[in-house]
Structure formats: structure tokens, C-alpha cells
Design an enzyme around this catalytic site. Structure first.
Site: not given
Ligand code: KE4
Length: 431
Positions: A143, A238, A266
Site C-alpha cells: 500500500y 516506500d 509517519k
């Protein structure tokens, strides 16, 4: 009792799609009413009814130091009283860019954005601009946020809600996204052969967290690096989740493999909206205003978010909690496996650094297909048995648990005691 959460959810559902501002929060994968929270300190959460929980979500990764870390709060308090945004350059952004490029060897230039989705969308756009090609390779179960190009066989909330491909993505966009199998290099080789000269980039979570934790094998990642180099495609790691989570240098440092571009998020925002993309100077010099690949953002490099991120990263540099985090997560992983085995509950636990996922399957779990063999109903029962005992887990089988500095031995022991009781009740139910 969850009276307030229930009332708040009822109100939310009337004015917010599904009552949540991000689908995975809706408890779709586990059933029941999502818990509405009000306070957090360390790894303790307090919900709208005053119930307390040990937190293994950590806002999906940012709180590696725990909530309300004193260094982060002090930095935010200081910045809050000075200014919250300018829409103009600040010293803080220079310090963040210098820190990131100093910590990540292949990161020569970096652009700050406000979300992981912005980071991955932008990285793919500049890779297309750099190569002049349109197609990208992503991996089933990974994702990369909700950018159109990525909503094809994607993980995280899309897996949780059983909709790996999203309506609204045009046929043209979908045709430009090729999907390979995670940890299967032949599936990648075939795509490069059948799309020779057309692939701009391959984007991958070097340690997948969005199908649950599934690490890439070193050989797979090394061969992916070689294939991208051989075919002139940009390799994008990623690391929105793994960056500064699994090591100060991220997964790239663990595997000693250099991507051409990397995306971050994050932890670099310390719980506030900050993310980034960057990599080789010759690629990043294509980004506007120095180059012609356009990308922009009103709140990119926001002073509050960058202040929180800088305080987080500097604390990680000074305290180096990684060995202790790895040990704590290892104790939890081992304890969960032992507790499940004592109750004859099929369980495989994948753990890398302070990320882990217990899969309700006999395993091993090395691919997307393996992860999909998990018993999501068993996970849902376990989730609620733990929630009832005061432990807040990610509300989906296909997510990572995050261990933070305040998850001390006695917190891990208490978690394992609750898990043993949960497995025992699970086994009792199943006879
Ligand atoms: P955001 O746009 O949600 O900030 O980041 C997207 C993203 C990109 N890349 C990776 C590897 C990610 O894990 C994410 C976001 N992760 C999910 C949790 N698995 C965010 C939780 C949510 O969607 O609410």
C-alpha cells in the site's frame, strides 16, 4: 462500557462517510463500534468513556517514542508560541532536509510534503518525468497511499475492506500500473521483458507492513535493484512506515541496498502531518521550480510538524532505542507464538525490528498469498478479546503492530498474559 464512542460514532456516521476520516479506523475488519480516543501518554490511550488501553497502533507508526514524548512536546510548545505556518521557507525545513540527507546515504535531495500519499504520488511523477516512460510496477499487497496509480491490488484498508481495486481509477491509469508478486523476482522479470523500455519505476515497501508484516528476502530485493538498473527504471523504496522504524537508516540500511528514490512519512512528523520524497540529485533536480516536474503543497514543511519530526529524529539519534525495541518486539513475538501453541491456535508471527504481525494461519507467511490464507474471523475474535482486556491492536489482520520505547518488559508481560487468556477463550469457543 463504550457509551460515548457509540454515541459519537452514530453522530459521525451522519456527517462523515463511514463515520471515520480514514477507512481502516472503522473496525470493518473486526466488527463492532470504533473506539473514539481523547488522551494518550507513552503507550497508554484513554477513550471517550475513560477506558484505558495499551496502544500497539501508535497512530500507525509515528509514535516510536510513545505519545507525548517530553522532547517532542517541548519542541511543539516552543514552536506553537512563535508561529504555526508561513507558506514561506523556514530554518526548520533546512535543518530537517540536512538531517534526512545526513542519515540516509542515497538521499542527496529531499522535498517535504504533508502525507505519505503525496510523497509516493510525487516520487512516481518525477520518475516518469526523469525516464519519459509511463508504466510503473507495484506489488500485490503493498500500500502506497490512495493515489490513483496505487489503488490496484493494494493492501492496508483496501485489503481489510475487501476492495483491492478502487472504482474511480481510470482505465488508462490502471493500464499503466503493472502488478508483480512480492518476493517473486520472476514475476518482475516477466513484466520488464513484456514491457521493455516502457517501465518508469518499480515502487515497493522493502519490508511490507500493509499486508501485515512480510519482509522482502535479501535476494529478492537485490535482484529487484539489478533489474531496475539493467532496464533504466527508477527503484523507489516506500519507507513511509519502515523509515526510522526498523533502523535509523531504514530498511535500505538493513538490506544495504540503495534505491534511486525513497519516500518517508509517519515518524518524520512525530505524529503531525509531515512526509517526504527524495533521492539522487540528478532525479530530484527535475522537480519544480528548478526542474519541470510540478509538485507543490500549501503546508509542505509546516513548522509545527517539522518541529515535532526534528525532535523525534534527534531523540532517536541520541538515544538509539533500536536494540531495545527489537528485543521487546522479539519477546512479544515469541510469547504470542508460545501462547497460541499452548492453545493449539494456528499462528505465525512475522517481526522485523519493532514491527510485527501475528497471522492466524499455520504459515510461513512470505508472500501476499500466504498472508491471505489467514483466518480473519479468528483475528477479529482475538482483537476484541484483547480490547476487552485493555489492549488496542490494529483493527485488521493486514496491518503491523508497532512497539514503542515505553513498551517495557512489564507492559509486554501484561500483553502476553492477556493474549494467553484470549487464546484460551478462543480455543474454548472452538471446542
Ligand atoms: P498516508 O497518505 O496515509 O499518510 O500514507 C500512505 C502510506 C504510504 N506508504 C506506506 C508504506 C504506508 O503504510 C502508508 C499509510 N499506512 C496506513 C497504515 N497501514 C495508514 C493508515 C490509514 O490509512 O489510515
Amino acid at each position: 462500557m463504550h457509551t460515548s464512542s457509540t454515541e459519537l460514532f452514530d453522530r459521525a456516521c451522519r456527517v462523515i462517510p463511514g463515520g471515520v476520516n480514514s477507512p481502516v479506523r472503522a473496525f470493518g475488519g473486526v466488527g463492532g463500534v470504533p473506539i473514539f480516543f481523547e488522551e494518550a501518554h507513552g503507550v497508554m490511550l484513554v477513550d471517550a468513556d475513560g477506558n484505558r488501553y495499551v496502544d500497539y497502533v501508535g497512530s500507525w507508526g509515528p509514535f516510536i517514542l510513545g505519545h507525548a514524548n517530553e522532547n517532542v512536546v517541548a519542541a511543539l510548545r516552543n514552536q506553537l508560541e512563535r508561529a504555526t505556518s508561513f507558506g514561506a521557507p523556514t530554518r526548520l525545513e533546512v535543518e530537517m532536509a540536512e538531517l534526512l540527507t545526513g542519515l540516509l546515504p542515497g538521499l542527496e535531495m529531499v522535498r517535504l510534503v504533508s502525507s505519505g500519499t503525496e510523497a509516493t504520488m510525487s516520487a512516481v511523477r518525477v520518475a516518469r518525468g526523469y525516464t519519459g516512460r509511463e508504466k510503473i510496477i507495484k506489488f500485490e499487497g503493498c500500500y502506497h497511499g490512495h493515489g490513483d496509480s496505487f489503488l490496484i491490488k493494494a493492501g492496508s484498508g483496501m485489503l481489510t475492506h475487501g476492495a483491492p481495486n478502487s472504482p474511480g481509477v481510470t482505465a488508462g491509469t490502471a493500464a499503466s500500473t503493472l502488478v508483480a508478486e512480492y518476493n517473486n523476482i520472476e514475476s518482475v522479470r516477466e513484466l520488464f521483458t513484456s514491457n521493455a523500455g516502457e517501465i518508469a519505476a518499480a515502487i515497493i515497501e522493502p519490508i511490507a507492513g500493509n499486508m501485515g508484516v512480510v519482509p522482502a528476502t535479501p535476494a529478492f530485493l537485490a535482484e529487484l535493484r539489478s533489474l531496475c538498473t539493467a532496464h533504466g527504471a527508477v527503484l523507489i523504496f516506500d519507507e513511509v512506515m519502515t523509515g526510522f522504524r526498523v533502523a535509523l537508516g531504514g530498511a535500505a540500511a538493513l538490506y544495504d541496498i540503495q534505491p534511486d528514490l525513497v519516500t518517508l512519512g509517519k515518524i518524520i512528523g512525530g505524529g503531525l502531518p509531515a512526509a517526504a520524497y527524495g533521492g539522487r540529485r540528478e532525479i530530484m533536480n527535475l522537480v519544480s521550480p528548478v526542474g519541470s516536474v510540478y509538485q507543490a503543497g500549501t503546508l509542505s514543511g509546516n513548522p509545527l510538524a517539522v518541529a515535532a519530526g526534528l525532535a523525534t529524529l534527534r531523540t532517536l539519534q541520541q538515544e538509539n532505542p533500536y536494540p531495545a525495541l527489537e528485543r521487546a518486539a522479539g519477546l512479544l513475538a515469541t510469547g504470542l507464538k508460545e501462547a497460541a501453541a499452548e492453545c493449539s491456535v494456528p499462528l505465525t508471527v512475522n517481526q522485523t525490528g519493532s514491527m510485527l504481525t501475528p497471522f492466524f494461519t499455520s504459515g510461513p507467511v512470505r508472500t501476499f498469498r500466504d498472508a491471505m490464507s489467514s483466518d480473519t474471523s479468528a483475528f477479529a475474535r482475538f482483537f476484541h478479546a484483547m480490547l476487552d482486556r485493555g489492549f488496542y491492536l490494529p483493527p485488521s489482520q493486514y496491518e503491523a503492530w508497532f512497539v514503542a520505547v515505553p513498551h517495557t518488559d512489564n507492559v509486554i508481560d501484561a500483553t502476553l498474559a492477556a493474549a494467553k487468556a484470549a487464546f484460551a477463550s478462543h480455543a474454548a469457543e472452538n471446542g
